[in-house]
Design a protein around this motif. Structure first.
Motif, PDB file in Angstrom:
ATOM      1  N   VAL B  95       0.835  -1.205   0.000  1.00 52.27           N
ATOM      2  CA  VAL B  95       0.000   0.000   0.000  1.00 52.27           C
ATOM      3  C   VAL B  95       0.871   1.257   0.000  1.00 52.27           C
ATOM      4  N   ARG B  96       1.947   1.201   0.779  1.00 51.02           N
ATOM      5  CA  ARG B  96       2.869   2.344   0.836  1.00 51.02           C
ATOM      6  C   ARG B  96       3.384   2.674  -0.556  1.00 51.02           C
ATOM      7  N   LYS B  97       3.777   1.647  -1.289  1.00 53.32           N
ATOM      8  CA  LYS B  97       4.278   1.874  -2.655  1.00 53.32           C
ATOM      9  C   LYS B  97       3.222   2.557  -3.502  1.00 53.32           C
ATOM     10  N   GLN B  98       1.988   2.080  -3.377  1.00 54.11           N
ATOM     11  CA  GLN B  98       0.909   2.655  -4.191  1.00 54.11           C
ATOM     12  C   GLN B  98       0.693   4.122  -3.875  1.00 54.11           C
ATOM     13  N   ILE B  99       0.689   4.424  -2.580  1.00 53.35           N
ATOM     14  CA  ILE B  99       0.427   5.811  -2.187  1.00 53.35           C
ATOM     15  C   ILE B  99       1.531   6.723  -2.718  1.00 53.35           C
ATOM     16  N   GLU B 100       2.772   6.336  -2.500  1.00 57.86           N
ATOM     17  CA  GLU B 100       3.866   7.188  -2.942  1.00 57.86           C
ATOM     18  C   GLU B 100       3.865   7.332  -4.466  1.00 57.86           C
ATOM     19  N   THR B 101       3.570   6.225  -5.153  1.00 57.01           N
ATOM     20  CA  THR B 101       3.489   6.285  -6.611  1.00 57.01           C
ATOM     21  C   THR B 101       2.409   7.269  -7.059  1.00 57.01           C
ATOM     22  N   HIS B 102       1.246   7.125  -6.465  1.00 52.17           N
ATOM     23  CA  HIS B 102       0.125   7.993  -6.831  1.00 52.17           C
ATOM     24  C   HIS B 102       0.466   9.465  -6.637  1.00 52.17           C
ATOM     25  N   VAL B 103       1.001   9.773  -5.478  1.00 52.02           N
ATOM     26  CA  VAL B 103       1.277  11.177  -5.159  1.00 52.02           C
ATOM     27  C   VAL B 103       2.369  11.735  -6.079  1.00 52.02           C
ATOM     28  N   ILE B 104       3.390  10.944  -6.344  1.00 54.17           N
ATOM     29  CA  ILE B 104       4.494  11.429  -7.177  1.00 54.17           C
ATOM     30  C   ILE B 104       4.031  11.663  -8.613  1.00 54.17           C
ATOM     31  N   LEU B 105       3.314  10.688  -9.147  1.00 54.68           N
ATOM     32  CA  LEU B 105       2.837  10.837 -10.524  1.00 54.68           C
ATOM     33  C   LEU B 105       1.979  12.085 -10.668  1.00 54.68           C
ATOM     34  N   LYS B 106       1.224  12.362  -9.631  1.00 55.46           N
ATOM     35  CA  LYS B 106       0.308  13.491  -9.704  1.00 55.46           C
ATOM     36  C   LYS B 106       1.004  14.821  -9.425  1.00 55.46           C
ATOM     37  N   GLY B 107       2.016  14.786  -8.551  1.00 56.84           N
ATOM     38  CA  GLY B 107       2.571  16.044  -8.067  1.00 56.84           C
ATOM     39  C   GLY B 107       3.853  16.512  -8.727  1.00 56.84           C
ATOM     40  N   THR B 108       4.565  15.609  -9.395  1.00 57.01           N
ATOM     41  CA  THR B 108       5.862  15.978  -9.955  1.00 57.01           C
ATOM     42  C   THR B 108       5.805  17.217 -10.858  1.00 57.01           C
ATOM     43  N   PRO B 109       4.797  17.298 -11.750  1.00 54.85           N
ATOM     44  CA  PRO B 109       4.775  18.472 -12.647  1.00 54.85           C
ATOM     45  C   PRO B 109       4.716  19.798 -11.906  1.00 54.85           C
TER      46      PRO B 109
END
Lengths: 210, 210
Positions: B95-109
DNA sequence: ATACCGTACAATGTTAACAATTAACACCAA
DNA sequence: TTGGTGTTAATTGTTAACATTGTACGGTAT
């Protein structure tokens, strides 16, 4: 046996301490939309409203901040947090499904009659709310039903994270207008659960969460 | 702009209030294994140790209970929670991986120079800890680095749930003895992030979390 | 007019005293 | 011995006073 922090709320017992009563009351008010998103909550105002001192209100603010309902700023008090945006909402829903699935698959074999009874009474309270047709109460009972399942399945380790996710979702609870359908959906979760049929329970849960 | 509850800890600033100092200190002690799992923590004892009154210690207990470190019982105080079992541990990691992935994909730009600087200084502190070779400090800095990324990427809505998951994991932090390798792994997360290469960042993160 | 500074007020932060609850222990009776 | 009961000490729960912080407002100098 591990202790459940919110057991009083979950089992609808009279909360033992003033702090618990205040916390539950403010939480209910937040879910009922009585406080506007972004607005500030004042310790003194709420303390006098409940007829208690600032101490328990402070405690409630800290707890509700950690639960995700309020945002806390040192020396400046708390504000009501806004609900998540649709993108995050979708993601949160997905994680919620995973957590409930994991806990149910793991915990169903060890279900006891006693823990099942707690789930059943949570379902009963949901039914009462659906009959009344008050959306905010239904939202609350809906979540409490799911919570009772997690507790029954021994998912204590996941409960905190799960609550964090649900608390934000609750702020924008929307469901069918067909309240009878809402109840039926949850009844169809309970039935396989009481038969310790983990697979069917999970399927019903995944279909229910949206 | 949304407010970060733990920003003082994250940015390594001097905490403003006594409550924050006490909370941070107890959390650090918990992570260092100073308190045995299952043991009780006494308000009076800790208050006198820190030279403060019971109030802030109480506040800290409530907060750390909500963060998942302590278990709270009305009128009976708090106990130190035990780390999750291997099964739950694996699931939490996923779950931790999913959360970090989600946030990064969304926030990097939307990363800004300022927010990236916070991530970089978190990385610096991790390097210092790795050079020192003290496992508990490394564990703390490791989590704080990941947290700084989530904050930089605007993942406020996920932060609470993410912390709940991480707090329990930290109680059994184990990593390579090769501390230099630990640092290098995190450096390889920061590099693509600073280039706003979300995909590579996610790959590095997923490889890192275990 | 505008920017700056100081004061006053209102809110939160902290403390210490007091109240309520719990758990342990001694005591007594069956 | 055993089971229950009352007392007591220790701990948490709550309160109200006091300390500190932050904000708003008004005066003053430029």
């Amino acid at each position: 046996m591990p202790f459940q922090i919110y057991s009083d709320r979950l089992m609808r017992m009279q909360p033992k301490t003033v702090r618990e009563q205040v916390t539950n009351q403010i939480r209910d008010d937040l879910l009922s939309g009585r406080f506007e998103a972004g607005s500030m909550l004042r310790e003194i105002e709420l303390a006098s409203r409940f007829g208690v001192s600032r101490g328990p209100v402070r405690d409630a603010f800290i707890q509700l901040s950690n639960e995700g309902y309020l945002a806390y700023q040192a020396n400046r008090g708390v504000t009501v947090r806004r609900p998540p945006n649709p993108d995050d909402r979708r993601f949160i829903t997905s994680v919620r499904k995973q957590i409930e699935t994991h806990v149910i698959l793991k915990g169903t074999p060890h279900l006891t009659d006693n823990s099942l009874k707690n789930v059943e009474s949570a379902l009963d309270r949901l039914k009462v709310a659906c009959d009344e047709g008050k959306a905010t109460t239904i939202a609350l009972r809906d979540v409490e039903f799911h919570e009772s399942i997690l507790v029954a399945c021994g998912g204590d380790d996941m409960l905190g994270a799960w609550r964090q996710l649900c608390s934000r979702m609750l702020l924008t609870y929307t469901r069918h207008q067909d309240y009878a359908h809402t109840y039926r959906e949850h009844f169809e979760i309970f039935t396989p659960l009481s038969n310790k049929d983990a697979q069917s329970t999970v399927e019903a849960i995944v279909a229910n969460i949206q």
